[in-house]
Design an enzyme around this catalytic site. Structure first.
Site, PDB file in Angstrom:
ATOM      1  N   HIS A 121      -3.887  -4.737 -19.557  1.00  0.00           N
ATOM      2  CA  HIS A 121      -5.337  -5.398 -20.696  1.00  0.00           C
ATOM      3  C   HIS A 121      -4.085  -6.809 -20.324  1.00  0.00           C
ATOM      4  O   HIS A 121      -3.147  -6.644 -20.403  1.00  0.00           O
ATOM      5  CB  HIS A 121      -5.316  -5.628 -21.895  1.00  0.00           C
ATOM      6  CG  HIS A 121      -6.216  -3.954 -22.350  1.00  0.00           C
ATOM      7  ND1 HIS A 121      -5.496  -3.128 -23.000  1.00  0.00           N
ATOM      8  CD2 HIS A 121      -7.004  -4.547 -22.360  1.00  0.00           C
ATOM      9  CE1 HIS A 121      -6.232  -2.653 -23.122  1.00  0.00           C
ATOM     10  NE2 HIS A 121      -7.561  -3.440 -22.335  1.00  0.00           N
ATOM     11  N   ARG A 151       0.046 -13.467 -19.304  1.00  0.00           N
ATOM     12  CA  ARG A 151       0.882 -11.296 -19.975  1.00  0.00           C
ATOM     13  C   ARG A 151       0.427 -10.652 -19.380  1.00  0.00           C
ATOM     14  O   ARG A 151      -1.176 -10.135 -19.497  1.00  0.00           O
ATOM     15  CB  ARG A 151       1.197 -11.485 -20.995  1.00  0.00           C
ATOM     16  CG  ARG A 151       2.239  -9.966 -21.731  1.00  0.00           C
ATOM     17  CD  ARG A 151       2.799  -9.988 -22.679  1.00  0.00           C
ATOM     18  NE  ARG A 151       2.110 -10.295 -23.747  1.00  0.00           N
ATOM     19  CZ  ARG A 151       1.504  -9.169 -24.651  1.00  0.00           C
ATOM     20  NH1 ARG A 151       1.883  -8.523 -24.015  1.00  0.00           N
ATOM     21  NH2 ARG A 151       0.610 -10.345 -25.381  1.00  0.00           N
ATOM     22  N   TYR A 152       0.703  -9.991 -18.051  1.00  0.00           N
ATOM     23  CA  TYR A 152      -0.194  -8.595 -17.671  1.00  0.00           C
ATOM     24  C   TYR A 152       0.468  -8.046 -18.240  1.00  0.00           C
ATOM     25  O   TYR A 152       1.115  -7.672 -17.607  1.00  0.00           O
ATOM     26  CB  TYR A 152      -0.285  -8.414 -16.286  1.00  0.00           C
ATOM     27  CG  TYR A 152      -1.133  -9.215 -15.552  1.00  0.00           C
ATOM     28  CD1 TYR A 152      -2.713  -8.926 -15.376  1.00  0.00           C
ATOM     29  CD2 TYR A 152      -0.999 -11.251 -15.640  1.00  0.00           C
ATOM     30  CE1 TYR A 152      -3.273  -9.579 -14.455  1.00  0.00           C
ATOM     31  CE2 TYR A 152      -2.037 -11.318 -14.657  1.00  0.00           C
ATOM     32  CZ  TYR A 152      -3.538 -10.819 -14.585  1.00  0.00           C
ATOM     33  OH  TYR A 152      -4.446 -11.934 -13.389  1.00  0.00           O
ATOM     34  N   CYS A 153       0.242  -6.512 -19.272  1.00  0.00           N
ATOM     35  CA  CYS A 153       0.938  -6.221 -20.036  1.00  0.00           C
ATOM     36  C   CYS A 153       0.167  -4.520 -19.418  1.00  0.00           C
ATOM     37  O   CYS A 153      -0.985  -4.410 -19.730  1.00  0.00           O
ATOM     38  CB  CYS A 153       0.175  -5.434 -21.772  1.00  0.00           C
ATOM     39  SG  CYS A 153       1.116  -5.249 -22.710  1.00  0.00           S
ATOM     40  N   ILE A 154       1.176  -3.637 -18.588  1.00  0.00           N
ATOM     41  CA  ILE A 154       0.242  -2.468 -18.284  1.00  0.00           C
ATOM     42  C   ILE A 154       1.230  -1.414 -18.306  1.00  0.00           C
ATOM     43  O   ILE A 154       2.365  -1.958 -18.896  1.00  0.00           O
ATOM     44  CB  ILE A 154       0.718  -3.156 -16.449  1.00  0.00           C
ATOM     45  CG1 ILE A 154       0.547  -4.063 -16.172  1.00  0.00           C
ATOM     46  CG2 ILE A 154       0.682  -2.046 -15.968  1.00  0.00           C
ATOM     47  CD1 ILE A 154      -1.105  -4.195 -15.954  1.00  0.00           C
TER      48      ILE A 154
END
Length: 145
Positions: free
Chosen positions: A103, A116-119
């Site tokens: 997300h 913040r690309y939380c991968i």
């Protein structure tokens, strides 16, 4: 790129990689191999190999998942509204393979754009700078000069 069949994916991916990328699962926080990992290179989709993120844009958000300020190329990922679990979030998927990656949130470093690309680490494969050319990602070497 032709996406592998479900059967091919089940044979090549671990159970966790399959659950994350194909069934929209989330790995446990602080459990992924790339959470506390800071070598120079790029992160590609575990399913298709499409380039997604650069180590230069990775930072420690303290959330337990690899976090990035931006994708290598905005067109390399797609965003989709996600209303699961009683929340409104923005899901991030790979463009070609349509793998669930994680997300994107608006609580990232302001000086880097605030995202913040939380991968999920299970959705990624790391390619070190030394291997970029050999693995067909030579065009990304210039990022590290």
């Amino acid at each position: 790129m032709t996406k592998p069949t479900e059967e091919e994916l089940k044979q090549t991916l671990t159970d966790l990689q399959y659950a994350v990328t194909q069934e929209n699962a989330t790995e446990r926080p602080f459990s992924g191999e790339y959470d506390d990992f800071y070598q120079d290179g790029i992160y590609v989709d575990i399913v298709s190999g499409e380039p997604l993120f650069s180590s230069l844009d990775k930072y420690d958000a303290g959330c337990g998942w690899p976090s990035f300020t931006k994708p290598i190329e905005k067109r390399g990922v797609k965003e989709k509204a996600d209303f699961s679990h009683g929340m409104h979030r923005v899901e991030v998927r790979s463009q070609e393979a349509d793998s669930h990656l994680g997300h994107v949130f608006t609580d990232g470093p302001l000086q880097e754009g605030g995202l913040r690309y939380c991968i999920n680490a299970a959705a990624l494969r790391f390619v070190p700078v030394a291997d970029l050319e050999k693995e067909g990602y030579g065009e990304y070497l210039s990022l590290f000069k």
